[in-house]
Design a protein around this motif. Structure first.
Motif, PDB file in Angstrom:
ATOM      1  N   GLY A 177      -7.829  19.996  21.557  1.00 58.47           N
ATOM      2  CA  GLY A 177      -6.717  19.936  20.626  1.00 58.47           C
ATOM      3  C   GLY A 177      -7.087  20.647  19.341  1.00 58.47           C
ATOM      4  N   PRO A 178      -6.100  20.928  18.493  1.00 61.99           N
ATOM      5  CA  PRO A 178      -6.392  21.577  17.214  1.00 61.99           C
ATOM      6  C   PRO A 178      -7.297  20.713  16.354  1.00 61.99           C
ATOM      7  N   SER A 179      -7.872  21.308  15.325  1.00 61.90           N
ATOM      8  CA  SER A 179      -8.690  20.559  14.374  1.00 61.90           C
ATOM      9  C   SER A 179      -7.855  19.429  13.779  1.00 61.90           C
ATOM     10  N   GLY A 180      -8.437  18.221  13.748  1.00 61.74           N
ATOM     11  CA  GLY A 180      -7.719  17.076  13.212  1.00 61.74           C
ATOM     12  C   GLY A 180      -6.766  16.413  14.180  1.00 61.74           C
ATOM     13  N   SER A 181      -6.838  16.795  15.459  1.00 62.76           N
ATOM     14  CA  SER A 181      -5.904  16.243  16.457  1.00 62.76           C
ATOM     15  C   SER A 181      -6.286  14.843  16.910  1.00 62.76           C
ATOM     16  N   GLY A 182      -7.538  14.433  16.656  1.00 64.19           N
ATOM     17  CA  GLY A 182      -7.989  13.106  17.062  1.00 64.19           C
ATOM     18  C   GLY A 182      -8.894  13.105  18.279  1.00 64.19           C
ATOM     19  N   LYS A 183      -9.335  14.286  18.724  1.00 65.22           N
ATOM     20  CA  LYS A 183     -10.100  14.341  19.981  1.00 65.22           C
ATOM     21  C   LYS A 183     -11.454  13.640  19.880  1.00 65.22           C
ATOM     22  N   SER A 184     -12.180  13.875  18.775  1.00 67.53           N
ATOM     23  CA  SER A 184     -13.474  13.185  18.625  1.00 67.53           C
ATOM     24  C   SER A 184     -13.269  11.692  18.393  1.00 67.53           C
ATOM     25  N   THR A 185     -12.208  11.336  17.665  1.00 70.20           N
ATOM     26  CA  THR A 185     -11.912   9.917  17.436  1.00 70.20           C
ATOM     27  C   THR A 185     -11.645   9.211  18.755  1.00 70.20           C
ATOM     28  N   LEU A 186     -10.882   9.854  19.637  1.00 69.09           N
ATOM     29  CA  LEU A 186     -10.599   9.259  20.939  1.00 69.09           C
ATOM     30  C   LEU A 186     -11.887   9.052  21.723  1.00 69.09           C
ATOM     31  N   MET A 187     -12.760  10.065  21.738  1.00 65.32           N
ATOM     32  CA  MET A 187     -14.014   9.919  22.463  1.00 65.32           C
ATOM     33  C   MET A 187     -14.853   8.783  21.882  1.00 65.32           C
ATOM     34  N   HIS A 188     -14.940   8.699  20.561  1.00 67.65           N
ATOM     35  CA  HIS A 188     -15.730   7.651  19.926  1.00 67.65           C
ATOM     36  C   HIS A 188     -15.178   6.266  20.236  1.00 67.65           C
TER      37      HIS A 188
ATOM     38  N   ARG B 177      -3.159  28.491  21.988  1.00 69.67           N
ATOM     39  CA  ARG B 177      -2.327  29.367  21.152  1.00 69.67           C
ATOM     40  C   ARG B 177      -0.963  28.750  20.907  1.00 69.67           C
ATOM     41  N   GLY B 178      -0.472  28.019  21.917  1.00 70.21           N
ATOM     42  CA  GLY B 178       0.805  27.331  21.759  1.00 70.21           C
ATOM     43  C   GLY B 178       0.746  26.293  20.645  1.00 70.21           C
ATOM     44  N   PHE B 179      -0.399  25.605  20.528  1.00 73.65           N
ATOM     45  CA  PHE B 179      -0.563  24.640  19.439  1.00 73.65           C
ATOM     46  C   PHE B 179      -0.539  25.351  18.096  1.00 73.65           C
ATOM     47  N   ASP B 180      -1.211  26.511  18.029  1.00 76.41           N
ATOM     48  CA  ASP B 180      -1.237  27.274  16.778  1.00 76.41           C
ATOM     49  C   ASP B 180       0.164  27.704  16.371  1.00 76.41           C
ATOM     50  N   ALA B 181       0.948  28.155  17.370  1.00 78.51           N
ATOM     51  CA  ALA B 181       2.313  28.595  17.079  1.00 78.51           C
ATOM     52  C   ALA B 181       3.170  27.416  16.596  1.00 78.51           C
ATOM     53  N   GLN B 182       2.999  26.243  17.241  1.00 75.23           N
ATOM     54  CA  GLN B 182       3.747  25.057  16.814  1.00 75.23           C
ATOM     55  C   GLN B 182       3.389  24.669  15.391  1.00 75.23           C
ATOM     56  N   GLY B 183       2.083  24.811  15.069  1.00 73.24           N
ATOM     57  CA  GLY B 183       1.632  24.456  13.725  1.00 73.24           C
ATOM     58  C   GLY B 183       2.247  25.348  12.668  1.00 73.24           C
ATOM     59  N   ARG B 184       2.449  26.648  13.000  1.00 68.18           N
ATOM     60  CA  ARG B 184       3.020  27.568  12.034  1.00 68.18           C
ATOM     61  C   ARG B 184       4.515  27.348  11.829  1.00 68.18           C
ATOM     62  N   THR B 185       5.188  26.834  12.873  1.00 61.24           N
ATOM     63  CA  THR B 185       6.644  26.664  12.779  1.00 61.24           C
ATOM     64  C   THR B 185       7.052  25.278  12.315  1.00 61.24           C
ATOM     65  N   SER B 186       6.120  24.324  12.351  1.00 62.85           N
ATOM     66  CA  SER B 186       6.480  22.952  11.967  1.00 62.85           C
ATOM     67  C   SER B 186       6.403  22.741  10.468  1.00 62.85           C
TER      68      SER B 186
END
Length: 262
Positions: A57-68, A253-262
């Motif tokens: 997931g993008p930076s800050g998405s919670g991926k490391s938090t979920l693993m922890h 890349r889809g996440f990056d595009a969503q981030g730019r449009t949101s």
């Protein structure tokens, strides 16, 4: 193969032996009131036994938090987490420490090897501390899988970065944990050494039946997995089976595009 195992509403695994760990409705919040940040927002996910799962997931998405949280290294604000048949949410510290020691292995970016010990002494250290004898046959299989047979007497400063991370992988595998969690395990390695370590992780799943969960931002690393779960803004938003680096890159890349449009 189904995309998820049905989650029972009662405790335990409900007879679903194919699940190594599970999160159900997990929320992880930091702060309170208007300044509250939701690192995880109602996440439910199963980790299948004998499967290599990547979390992306993008930076800050919670991926490391979920693993922890899945590994019992961090607490949840609400929701429930199981490792095998044991619900770990609400476990006392002593019980949680014992569960992590006996059932979970960890591989991190930092190799965390003791410089005064040889490779084999580093590999068996967690079992030595726990007062458990290593299974000699299993240890030989692990050493063969990670290709360290001729380097066992060397200390960390006599090994390359890739070899040191292989020692860390072998250490995680040696105690035969139910599940291994890796947080960017190849993040400090060059591409060649990283590919070697990822190949060893892949073989540990294929040849040794290991269960692995790996957080990564690298599409090439993620392509070694059987399954990828994608997080964005603390929520589980997508899943991919039999990934390739190109497919993963397109999804990111889809996440990056969503981030730019949101």
């Amino acid at each position: 193969m189904t995309t998820a195992v049905e989650v029972p509403t009662t405790g335990g695994s409900g007879g679903h032996s194919a699940v190594a760990a599970r999160a159900e409705g997990v929320v992880k919040a930091y702060g309170s009131g208007e300044t509250q940040v939701l690192a995880l927002d109602n996440v439910s996910v199963d980790v299948e036994k004998g499967v290599f799962t990547a979390i992306m997931g993008p930076s800050g998405s919670g991926k490391s938090t979920l693993m922890h949280c899945l590994a019992g290294l961090d607490t949840v604000s609400s929701g429930r987490i199981w490792v095998g048949d044991t619900e770990i949410t609400g476990l006392k510290d002593k019980k949680l420490t014992q569960l992590r020691r006996d059932h979970i292995g960890f591989i991190f970016q930092a190799f965390n090897l003791l410089p005064t010990l040889s490779a084999i002494e580093n590999i068996t250290l967690p079992m030595d501390i726990a007062g458990r004898k290593a299974d000699k046959e299993w240890l030989e299989r692990v050493v063969a899988t990670v290709g360290l047979g001729e380097r066992l007497k060397h200390r960390p400063n006599e090994l390359s970065g890739g070899q040191q991370q292989r020692v860390a992988v072998a250490r995680a595998l040696a105690a035969r944990p139910d599940i291994i969690f890796g947080d960017e395990p190849t993040g400090n390695l060059d591409s060649r050494a990283g590919a070697e370590v990822l190949g060893f992780l892949r073989r540990s799943v294929d040849d040794l039946g290991q269960t692995i969960v790996m957080v990564t931002h690298d599409p090439v690393a993620a392509a070694y997995a059987d399954r990828i779960v994608f997080l964005a803004d603390g929520r589980l938003v997508d899943e991919m089976r039999e990934p390739t680096a190109d497919r993963v890159l397109d999804r990111m890349r889809g996440f990056d595009a969503q981030g730019r449009t949101s």
